[in-house]
Design an enzyme around this catalytic site. Structure first.
Site, PDB file in Angstrom:
ATOM      1  N   LYS A 237      29.807   4.279  32.595  1.00 44.59           N
ATOM      2  CA  LYS A 237      30.692   5.378  32.236  1.00 44.59           C
ATOM      3  C   LYS A 237      29.780   6.539  31.848  1.00 44.59           C
ATOM      4  CE  LYS A 237      33.909   7.151  28.874  1.00 44.59           C
ATOM      5  NZ  LYS A 237      34.388   7.047  27.478  1.00 44.59           N
TER       6      LYS A 237
ATOM      7  N   GLY B  11      38.663  11.709  20.606  1.00 45.08           N
ATOM      8  CA  GLY B  11      38.974  11.405  19.217  1.00 45.08           C
ATOM      9  C   GLY B  11      39.994  12.305  18.563  1.00 45.08           C
TER      10      GLY B  11
ATOM     11  N   ALA C 277      40.041   9.665  26.800  1.00 47.26           N
ATOM     12  CA  ALA C 277      39.867  10.566  25.659  1.00 47.26           C
ATOM     13  C   ALA C 277      41.143  11.317  25.310  1.00 47.26           C
ATOM     14  CB  ALA C 277      38.738  11.565  25.895  1.00 47.26           C
ATOM     15  N   GLY C 278      41.419  11.366  24.010  1.00 46.02           N
ATOM     16  CA  GLY C 278      42.533  12.150  23.493  1.00 46.02           C
ATOM     17  C   GLY C 278      43.835  11.397  23.342  1.00 46.02           C
TER      18      GLY C 278
ATOM     19  N   ASN D 166      40.199   4.129  22.332  1.00 46.14           N
ATOM     20  CA  ASN D 166      39.313   3.618  21.291  1.00 46.14           C
ATOM     21  C   ASN D 166      39.836   4.043  19.924  1.00 46.14           C
ATOM     22  OD1 ASN D 166      35.666   3.456  20.832  1.00 46.14           O
ATOM     23  ND2 ASN D 166      37.311   2.615  19.637  1.00 46.14           N
ATOM     24  N   SER D 167      39.700   5.342  19.616  1.00 49.14           N
ATOM     25  CA  SER D 167      40.090   5.828  18.291  1.00 49.14           C
ATOM     26  C   SER D 167      41.541   5.523  17.962  1.00 49.14           C
ATOM     27  CB  SER D 167      39.858   7.344  18.195  1.00 49.14           C
ATOM     28  OG  SER D 167      38.511   7.665  18.408  1.00 49.14           O
TER      29      SER D 167
END
Length: 261
Positions: free
Chosen positions: A96, A157, A184-185, A206-207
């Site tokens: 990645k 994040g 992301a986001g 993830n976050s």
């Protein structure tokens, strides 16, 4: 299930390994999500270092496919070096690719990302580039040989969800023959549903899980959201209308008219 032949039997949910309250919660969350692919940063968690040994043991015990990433790299040279190290350490050509161009919103450097992608593909890597929702850049990455492209929903994040659904929909329509993963986001399961309803092949989170009040429960919710979104896409969402349309037709419906008073 993805456009990549070797990925078609894998879950449409990919999950990260950072920011969890503890390694045990990370392990339980990943298992609850149903994800088959986990991302790992070589810079932060090098299994050859003593400090990363316990973490690496947790990852190996999960039996998941590893997608190393070049998180934190800010130059082409640095990203290529980390990718080469990751291939040796993790034994996979998957990478990645992240080349950060702005420290404030962690937006990828489009020029550096494309340059690093072209070089790594020449070296035999299967590159999963993390990029913005820029149609032209996504197209160039596909033309460079990427079988999977990973546009963001919003800055890493941030949890802001899909800020530009029009852009994401356009990318999906213009690049129908490659795998597209929203990366992301993503902040909540409904964001994942929207992405899959658009026809995206998956989402990477993830976050949204690691920073939830109950990461394990949130991971479970995301697993269901991805399944629901894909099923809705395959079922075919009804078109939007600018007018009301009754669900019960009036033709053939009996009417009673009372006697006039």
């Amino acid at each position: 299930m993805w456009h990549l032949p070797e990925c078609r039997d894998l879950s449409r949910l990919l999950i990260g390994t950072a920011l969890y309250p503890s390694p045990e919660i990370m392990r339980r969350s990943i298992e609850a999500s149903g994800a088959d692919v986990v991302t790992v940063s070589l810079r932060r968690q090098n299994p050859t270092d003593g400090g990363g040994e316990q973490f690496w043991d947790y990852i190996k015990d999960l039996g998941k496919r590893i997608l190393p990433n070049t998180a934190g790299c800010r130059s082409v040279k640095e990203a290529i070096t980390v990718a080469q190290m990751a291939r040796e350490v993790f034994g996979t050509p998957w990478i990645k690719l992240e080349v950060i161009g702005d420290d404030y919103n962690l937006q990828p450097d489009p020029v550096g990302l494309l340059e690093a992608t072209e070089e790594l593909i020449k070296q035999g890597f299967e590159v999963f580039p993390y990029t913005t929702d820029d149609l032209v850049l996504c197209t160039r990455l596909a033309e460079a040989g990427c079988k999977t492209v990973m546009p963001w929903a919003s800055p890493i994040g941030s949890g802001q969800g899909l800020l530009n659904p029009f852009n994401l929909e356009m990318i999906r329509k213009r690049l129908p023959h490659i795998s597209l993963i929203v990366d992301a986001g993503i902040g909540k399961p409904s964001d994942a549903v929207r992405a899959l309803e658009m026809g995206y092949d998956g989402v990477l989170i993830n976050s949204a899980v690691a920073l939830a009040q109950d990461p394990v429960a949130m991971a479970t919710a995301f697993g269901g959201a991805v399944a629901a979104g894909r099923l809705a896409y395959e079922a075919g969402v009804m078109p939007k209308r600018n007018f009301a349309s009754p669900s019960t037709p009036t033709v053939g419906t009996p009417f009673w008219h009372g006697e006039p008073s």
